[in-house]
Design a protein around this motif. Structure first.
Motif, PDB file in Angstrom:
ATOM      1  N   THR A 260       0.834  -1.207   0.000  1.00  0.00           N
ATOM      2  CA  THR A 260       0.000   0.000   0.000  1.00  0.00           C
ATOM      3  C   THR A 260       0.870   1.259   0.000  1.00  0.00           C
ATOM      4  O   THR A 260       0.586   2.224  -0.722  1.00  0.00           O
ATOM      5  N   LEU A 261       1.919   1.242   0.802  1.00  0.00           N
ATOM      6  CA  LEU A 261       2.826   2.398   0.870  1.00  0.00           C
ATOM      7  C   LEU A 261       3.531   2.612  -0.464  1.00  0.00           C
ATOM      8  O   LEU A 261       3.690   3.755  -0.922  1.00  0.00           O
ATOM      9  N   LEU A 262       3.970   1.531  -1.108  1.00  0.00           N
ATOM     10  CA  LEU A 262       4.645   1.646  -2.407  1.00  0.00           C
ATOM     11  C   LEU A 262       3.708   2.246  -3.448  1.00  0.00           C
ATOM     12  O   LEU A 262       4.112   3.104  -4.245  1.00  0.00           O
ATOM     13  N   ALA A 263       2.451   1.818  -3.423  1.00  0.00           N
ATOM     14  CA  ALA A 263       1.465   2.353  -4.370  1.00  0.00           C
ATOM     15  C   ALA A 263       1.212   3.840  -4.138  1.00  0.00           C
ATOM     16  O   ALA A 263       0.758   4.546  -5.049  1.00  0.00           O
ATOM     17  N   SER A 264       1.525   4.322  -2.921  1.00  0.00           N
ATOM     18  CA  SER A 264       1.373   5.752  -2.602  1.00  0.00           C
ATOM     19  C   SER A 264       2.701   6.509  -2.745  1.00  0.00           C
ATOM     20  O   SER A 264       2.851   7.609  -2.216  1.00  0.00           O
ATOM     21  N   ASP A 265       3.666   5.881  -3.433  1.00  0.00           N
ATOM     22  CA  ASP A 265       4.988   6.490  -3.671  1.00  0.00           C
ATOM     23  C   ASP A 265       5.764   6.743  -2.384  1.00  0.00           C
ATOM     24  O   ASP A 265       6.617   7.633  -2.324  1.00  0.00           O
ATOM     25  N   LYS A 266       5.494   5.962  -1.336  1.00  0.00           N
ATOM     26  CA  LYS A 266       6.259   6.064  -0.089  1.00  0.00           C
ATOM     27  C   LYS A 266       7.189   4.855  -0.011  1.00  0.00           C
ATOM     28  O   LYS A 266       7.041   3.960   0.823  1.00  0.00           O
ATOM     29  N   CYS A 267       8.179   4.866  -0.908  1.00  0.00           N
ATOM     30  CA  CYS A 267       9.007   3.677  -1.082  1.00  0.00           C
ATOM     31  C   CYS A 267       9.892   3.403   0.129  1.00  0.00           C
ATOM     32  O   CYS A 267      10.094   2.252   0.517  1.00  0.00           O
ATOM     33  N   GLY A 268      10.448   4.462   0.746  1.00  0.00           N
ATOM     34  CA  GLY A 268      11.299   4.281   1.921  1.00  0.00           C
ATOM     35  C   GLY A 268      10.526   3.623   3.059  1.00  0.00           C
ATOM     36  O   GLY A 268      11.006   2.678   3.693  1.00  0.00           O
ATOM     37  N   GLU A 269       9.310   4.116   3.309  1.00  0.00           N
ATOM     38  CA  GLU A 269       8.469   3.539   4.357  1.00  0.00           C
ATOM     39  C   GLU A 269       8.048   2.109   3.992  1.00  0.00           C
ATOM     40  O   GLU A 269       7.930   1.245   4.861  1.00  0.00           O
ATOM     41  N   ALA A 270       7.834   1.873   2.689  1.00  0.00           N
ATOM     42  CA  ALA A 270       7.462   0.531   2.235  1.00  0.00           C
ATOM     43  C   ALA A 270       8.584  -0.468   2.535  1.00  0.00           C
ATOM     44  O   ALA A 270       8.331  -1.584   2.999  1.00  0.00           O
ATOM     45  N   ILE A 271       9.832  -0.046   2.262  1.00  0.00           N
ATOM     46  CA  ILE A 271      10.978  -0.924   2.555  1.00  0.00           C
ATOM     47  C   ILE A 271      11.016  -1.262   4.039  1.00  0.00           C
ATOM     48  O   ILE A 271      11.214  -2.412   4.428  1.00  0.00           O
ATOM     49  N   ARG A 272      10.822  -0.236   4.881  1.00  0.00           N
ATOM     50  CA  ARG A 272      10.873  -0.465   6.333  1.00  0.00           C
ATOM     51  C   ARG A 272       9.745  -1.400   6.786  1.00  0.00           C
ATOM     52  O   ARG A 272       9.926  -2.241   7.668  1.00  0.00           O
ATOM     53  N   SER A 273       8.573  -1.264   6.166  1.00  0.00           N
ATOM     54  CA  SER A 273       7.444  -2.133   6.491  1.00  0.00           C
ATOM     55  C   SER A 273       7.753  -3.577   6.096  1.00  0.00           C
ATOM     56  O   SER A 273       7.471  -4.514   6.850  1.00  0.00           O
ATOM     57  N   LEU A 274       8.377  -3.757   4.942  1.00  0.00           N
ATOM     58  CA  LEU A 274       8.741  -5.104   4.489  1.00  0.00           C
ATOM     59  C   LEU A 274       9.831  -5.702   5.368  1.00  0.00           C
ATOM     60  O   LEU A 274       9.834  -6.916   5.626  1.00  0.00           O
ATOM     61  N   GLN A 275      10.756  -4.875   5.835  1.00  0.00           N
ATOM     62  CA  GLN A 275      11.791  -5.369   6.745  1.00  0.00           C
ATOM     63  C   GLN A 275      11.171  -5.861   8.057  1.00  0.00           C
ATOM     64  O   GLN A 275      11.591  -6.873   8.618  1.00  0.00           O
ATOM     65  N   GLU A 276      10.151  -5.139   8.523  1.00  0.00           N
ATOM     66  CA  GLU A 276       9.452  -5.559   9.736  1.00  0.00           C
ATOM     67  C   GLU A 276       8.690  -6.867   9.485  1.00  0.00           C
ATOM     68  O   GLU A 276       8.628  -7.741  10.350  1.00  0.00           O
ATOM     69  N   SER A 277       8.140  -6.983   8.280  1.00  0.00           N
ATOM     70  CA  SER A 277       7.453  -8.216   7.900  1.00  0.00           C
ATOM     71  C   SER A 277       8.418  -9.396   7.940  1.00  0.00           C
ATOM     72  O   SER A 277       8.077 -10.472   8.431  1.00  0.00           O
TER      73      SER A 277
END
Length: 411
Positions: A260-277
């Motif tokens: 969802t974050l990547l689709a909103s162009d928040k790639c840095g936050e998306a990476i951090r979310s995936l790392q937490e995953s």
């Protein structure tokens, strides 16, 4: 897929003959006692019959409960309890505490104990059905509905009937609030797993999937916390299962939140979310091993060998690599040190228990039938009264052999 679910053993019970020689003074009274014995025996047989389906279970349970309530309900709707309530001693084991039973001379104890087993049967039916190699959409709906029915039965027992017991429930026993609450929450969480699998299969919005996974993880965490004050000797294995499922669905939540974050162009936050995953998935893998090595009652699920489990590991890896590539080519965003706070609320797909009520009193119970029981004729010394520490033989549950995993996403 059977190995996806942890299931505690069914409750076992001592036989009850309902023979009241001299007390039941008319053919009608004798017949209702005979029907009670036969319907109880039939219901107990169905608990371990692998061919039993929900319709068969409902019919058998309704017949027995409609007859049993003649020992509980007053025919004139008064507040006065039925004179037959304490005529029979009943013995039941617990799902966690081995084969040493509790005994109460109270028909309400029988009602809630047998009702508890009916709810357990629905959870085991759902598990068995989900273990089929080629599960259909209708069967997936049956799994979902069976878990909601079970939750509804547990909830009804807790709210409407367990409070009526004269003898207080012993700590750590099935009818105690901590255990029955955990069973309710687990049923809701497992039903939501079916919803999540369906949403993934139909490629629903990642935001909805993340929210459902987050709510489901919280359900499992709540069930685990509810059991936290119980002795780990008998609750430890169950808690490991609840904990690993909580971590698994937190991994799902962070994975789909990252999309969802990547689709909103928040790639840095998306990476951090995936790392937490990734962290939660690794923790779930470790807990799978711990769970398998933990001794305790119940079947041993094997989630880490399940395709639904392994697919998440691949999904996290591939999505994280995609985010890192995109960030290196397009976004050049800084990856936050802190993981994003998940404040997700699912507006759809949340599971509520199906409301449950016991059936109406059987038509065999009339004022004349009740009057035909002469309690003054009961033996003064109840030699049939069971010893509280006497063991009860466990029910022989059908062996459920897992079939080849098709990868169908009904958990």
């Amino acid at each position: 897929m059977t190995h996806w679910f942890h299931r505690n053993p069914l409750k076992a019970t001592a036989p009850v003959s309902f023979n009241y020689y001299g007390v039941a003074t008319t053919p009608a009274a004798t017949k209702v006692c005979n029907d009670l014995r036969l319907s109880r025996t039939r219901l107990l047989e169905l608990f371990t019959d692998s061919s039993c389906n929900p319709e068969m279970m409902k019919n058998a349970a309704d017949l027995y409960f409609s007859l049993l309530q003649g020992f509980i309900l007053s025919l004139d709707d008064s507040s006065q309890e039925c004179k037959l309530r304490y005529i029979q001693n009943f013995k039941w084991t617990d799902t966690l505490q081995g084969q040493v039973p509790s005994a109460q001379q109270d028909a309400v104890f029988e009602l809630v104990s047998m009702g508890f087993n009916v709810a357990l049967w629905y959870t085991k039916y759902a598990s068995r059905l989900a273990g089929k190699e080629d599960i259909t959409e209708d069967e997936a709906k049956d799994v979902h509905r069976s878990l909601k029915i079970a939750a509804g039965i547990f909830k009804h027992l807790k709210e409407s009937h367990i409070p009526k017991l004269i003898t207080p429930v012993e700590k750590g026993r099935d009818l105690e609030a901590r255990l029955i609450d955990s069973y309710i929450i687990q049923c809701q969480a497992e039903a939501q797993e079916v919803t999540i699998a369906r949403a993934i299969e139909l490629k629903h919005n990642p935001g909805l999937i993340a929210a459902l996974a987050y709510e489901t993880a919280n359900f499992y965490q709540k069930a685990d916390q509810t059991l936290s004050s119980l002795d780990t000797a008998y609750a430890g294995k169950w808690r490991k299962y609840l904990n690993l499922k909580s971590c698994f669905y937190m991994a799902y939540a962070y994975c789909y939140h990252g999309q969802t974050l990547l689709a909103s162009d928040k790639c840095g936050e998306a990476i951090r979310s995936l790392q937490e995953s990734e962290k939660f998935f690794a923790k779930a893998e470790a807990l799978c091993k711990e769970y398998g090595e933990t001794k305790g009652p119940g079947t041993t699920a094997k989630p880490s060998g399940h395709l639904f489990f392994r697919k998440l590991g691949s999904l996290i890896k591939n999505t994280l690599e995609k985010c890192q590539r995109e960030n290196g080519f397009i976004y050049f965003q800084k990856v936050p040190a802190e993981a994003p706070q998940l404040e997700l609320k699912a507006n759809y797909g949340l599971v509520e228990p199906v409301p449950f009520e016991f059936p109406a009193l059987n038509a065999q119970w009339t004022p004349e039938t009740v009057a035909a029981f002469d309690l003054t004729k009961r033996p003064k010394e109840d030699t049939a009264k069971p010893k509280p520490d006497e063991e009860v033989k466990p029910l022989k549950e059908p062996d459920i052999k897992p079939q080849k995993d098709s990868g169908c996403q009904i958990s």
